[in-house]
Motif scaffolding. Structure first.
Motif, PDB file in Angstrom:
ATOM      1  N   LEU A  46       4.856  18.572  -4.049  1.00  0.00           N
ATOM      2  CA  LEU A  46       5.829  17.581  -3.583  1.00  0.00           C
ATOM      3  C   LEU A  46       7.077  18.310  -3.094  1.00  0.00           C
ATOM      4  CD1 LEU A  46       5.736  14.756  -6.281  1.00  0.00           C
ATOM      5  CD2 LEU A  46       4.852  14.628  -3.971  1.00  0.00           C
ATOM      6  N   THR A  98       8.006  14.538   0.748  1.00  0.00           N
ATOM      7  CA  THR A  98       6.819  13.861   0.230  1.00  0.00           C
ATOM      8  C   THR A  98       7.112  13.181  -1.103  1.00  0.00           C
ATOM      9  OG1 THR A  98       6.066  15.964  -0.652  1.00  0.00           O
ATOM     10  CG2 THR A  98       5.121  15.274   1.417  1.00  0.00           C
ATOM     11  N   PHE A 109       6.040   9.523  -1.997  1.00  0.00           N
ATOM     12  CA  PHE A 109       5.255   9.284  -3.209  1.00  0.00           C
ATOM     13  C   PHE A 109       5.898   8.172  -4.043  1.00  0.00           C
ATOM     14  CE2 PHE A 109       3.905  10.089  -7.540  1.00  0.00           C
ATOM     15  CZ  PHE A 109       2.563  10.371  -7.387  1.00  0.00           C
ATOM     16  N   MET A 152      -1.043   7.732  -2.697  1.00  0.00           N
ATOM     17  CA  MET A 152      -0.309   8.745  -3.462  1.00  0.00           C
ATOM     18  C   MET A 152      -1.081  10.062  -3.482  1.00  0.00           C
ATOM     19  SD  MET A 152       1.383   6.708  -6.610  1.00  0.00           S
ATOM     20  CE  MET A 152       0.468   5.223  -6.770  1.00  0.00           C
ATOM     21  N   VAL A 173      -0.551  11.800  -0.237  1.00  0.00           N
ATOM     22  CA  VAL A 173       0.794  12.370  -0.133  1.00  0.00           C
ATOM     23  C   VAL A 173       0.899  13.645  -0.956  1.00  0.00           C
ATOM     24  CG1 VAL A 173       3.196  11.967  -0.749  1.00  0.00           C
ATOM     25  CG2 VAL A 173       1.916  10.193   0.417  1.00  0.00           C
ATOM     26  N   LEU A 174       0.241  13.644  -2.112  1.00  0.00           N
ATOM     27  CA  LEU A 174       0.354  14.765  -3.049  1.00  0.00           C
ATOM     28  C   LEU A 174      -0.486  15.959  -2.618  1.00  0.00           C
ATOM     29  CD1 LEU A 174       1.721  15.097  -5.855  1.00  0.00           C
ATOM     30  CD2 LEU A 174      -0.447  14.461  -6.873  1.00  0.00           C
ATOM     31  N   ARG A 178       2.937  11.405   6.461  1.00  0.00           N
ATOM     32  CA  ARG A 178       2.410  12.633   5.877  1.00  0.00           C
ATOM     33  C   ARG A 178       1.719  13.488   6.937  1.00  0.00           C
ATOM     34  NH1 ARG A 178       2.052  16.915   2.926  1.00  0.00           N
ATOM     35  NH2 ARG A 178       0.221  17.206   1.665  1.00  0.00           N
TER      36      ARG A 178
END
Lengths: 281, 67, 222
Positions: free
Chosen positions: C26, C30, C34, C87, C90-91, C214
């Protein structure tokens, strides 16, 4: 410090909205409201009787107002601390989601139409704001502090990257009140996605939107003209807003189809410019 | 919601906002943390201030469906 | 300690989560995405759907659409799955994982829409399903070209200036995400006006736009 900036942005943004209305009115030879009208509006809305519509999705209805204020307060901090432009770009898109949720949450058909228009306009506004990627090609950084440093040594981007500046201008223009691109709050759908948010909810939204106006104007100035003392930034934002007031005063609100078409035309200009940069650079 | 609980939220969010701002100014907590805290508590402050000020509330009505 | 080489784009890594040799991370950018996705997933979990007001044409009457408990449960499950996939996307610190999560978002989005028993909406869910299926082709083709040309899918290596990713792979990746994230496509079909269930329908847009953000970050960084 950040708290003071947020409070300042709220009042400055509301005052900007008031000045915007006044200028539009004078161009249209009306007297117009006093420039502090929007501040009075927020106060008025705060003192009104307030409830949640019977048909609304209650938690979403309330949370979305808080989300609007939160994301733009965050964007203001990023702008002031010279953080990543990508985050402000992200916040702009998150704002699209909140606009959409705002309209959907109440169950009102007008809100729903506003919400749908918000996503339709997203189809053309997202590529527009994605043109900040070209700034990365030019400056080699997306950090606002680096971009201002680049402008200090290489000349302002308003001249060297003019097509990108047009794209960003359209983006900011489509977010000021009474904008020709403001299809989400066109009067044929009452107040669009804000229709059912009245009283305290509307006051909260106006606070969030005033921070939004301030952040978008200040971002444009910082991005294309460069770093300057805070009072000059506010003044330059105001001048930028005045140019937009002229546009808003003399143009009718476009139909959703036309708004998207014009924005896509600007995107094509930016893409041609990016291709030109790719060939020359 | 009752006015007393709104008053409590109003006071708590205001205190959190101001302490976070002051702590960041004194350098006790990093500035980004203060900003994160304020970003969360400032909306709560704005909305609860409005809810505290508001005239009255009643059971929800149906949305506006045209003239 | 893992660090991004080019911190000019989104700042330095705030936190990272190593799963063996796949390391999720992260950055401030991001992290915001998140948190936003997490907040809206929680809202979808705890809030009841709205009762959409509809006007009965040919008269003054209007009625509200109620979402049945059974439908709400299914939509809520799909919205939660959609939020988790968002999520995850994004991670993710790996292009292949990102494409997998994107494909999963496409599937759950169809689920959210298709749970409404209305012929018009189901028609559109079907069409969107075809679009999402076609969209997986450029999505995975992009990842395949990246691994064929560079020999890796780890963003930690792809983001370094040593590795050049072909432009066509980047374009395919963006096209794939646009096709999977249905929001602008679905909304332009006007049938969305018939679909109640605001917090769940909203997840369609949250997932589409967050994954778009993203992929922009990935494409610029590569």
């Amino acid at each position: 410090m950040i708290l003071l900036y947020i409070l300042f942005a709220v009042f400055a943004g509301l005052l900007f909205h008031g000045i915007h209305r006044k200028v539009i009115a004078r161009i249209q030879t009306r007297p117009g409201p006093p420039i502090w009208q929007e501040i009075l509006h927020v106060l008025k809305f705060s003192f009104k009787q307030t409830w949640i519509p019977k048909t609304a999705s209650k938690i979403l209805f309330m949370a979305i107002v808080a989300a609007v204020i939160a994301i733009w307060s965050g964007a203001l901090y990023i702008l002031i601390s010279g953080g990543s432009l990508l985050i402000i770009f992200g916040v702009y898109l998150l704002h699209k989601i909140t606009e959409h949720g705002l309209g959907l949450s109440s169950g009102s058909p007008y809100g729903k139409f506003g919400a749908i228009r918000s996503v339709i306009s997203a189809a053309s506004e997202i590529p527009l704001i994605a043109s900040i990627a070209i700034i990365y090609l030019i400056t080699g950084s997306l950090m606002i502090s680096d971009i201002t440093a680049y402008q200090a040594s290489n000349g302002i981007l308003l001249i060297t990257a003019f097509p990108v500046a047009i794209a960003m201008y359209i983006i900011v223009l489509s977010k000021v009140p009474y904008s020709p691109f403001g299809i989400i709050e066109a009067k044929e759908i009452v107040s669009g996605n804000k229709t059912e948010h009245f009283g305290v909810w509307r006051a909260g939204l106006e606070v969030g939107f005033s921070i939004k106006t301030f952040v978008l104007l200040a971002t444009f100035i910082t991005l294309f003209i460069g770093a300057m003392p805070f009072w000059m930034l506010v003044l330059a934002s105001l001048i930028l807003l005045l140019t937009m007031s002229f546009v808003c005063a003399v143009t009718p609100m476009l139909s959703p189809y036309d708004a998207v078409t014009i924005q896509i035309a600007v995107i094509i200009i930016v893409i041609i410019y990016a291709g030109y940069l790719g060939v020359m650079g | 919601m009752k006015k007393t609980s709104i008053k409590a939220i109003l006071a708590i969010s205001a205190i959190i906002c101001i302490t976070a701002g002051l702590f960041a100014l004194e350098g006790i907590i990093p500035e980004w943390l203060a900003a994160a805290v304020i970003v969360v508590s400032f909306p709560a402050f704005v909305i609860s201030l409005g809810m505290y000020w508001k005239e009255s509330d009643k059971e929800g009505d149906y949305p506006f469906v045209g003239y | 300690m893992y660090e991004l080489e080019n911190i000019n784009i989104e700042g330095q890594v705030v936190t990272f989560i190593p799963f063996g040799d796949i390391v999720g991370y992260l950055t401030p950018y991001t992290a915001i995405l998140f948190i936003f996705a997490a907040v809206f997933t929680i809202i979808a979990l705890i809030s009841k759907p709205e009762k959409q007001v509809d006007i009965a044409f040919g008269g003054d009457a209007y009625y509200t659409k109620n979402v049945s408990v059974k439908q709400m449960r299914f939509q809520r499950f799909m919205a939660a799955a959609c939020g988790l996939a968002t999520m995850g996307g994004v991670l993710s610190g790996d292009v292949f994982n990102f494409t997998l999560f994107t494909a999963m978002v496409g599937i759950t989005n169809i689920g959210i829409v298709a749970s409404i028993k209305n012929r018009h909406i189901l028609d559109n869910a079907y069409e969107y399903g075809i679009l999402a299926m076609v969209g997986t082709l450029p999505l995975f083709a992009g990842a395949a070209i990246i691994v064929a040309t560079t020999g890796t899918l780890s963003m930690w290596i792809l983001f370094t200036p040593l590795v050049t990713v072909p432009l066509v792979a980047k374009l395919l990746l963006v096209i794939g995400v646009l096709a999977e994230g249905m929001a602008p496509v679905y909304v332009a079909k006007a049938e969305i006006t018939r679909a109640p269930g605001a917090p769940f329908i909203l997840m369609v847009h949250v997932s589409s736009l967050v994954l778009f953000l993203r992929v922009i970050e990935i494409v610029i960084s590569m």
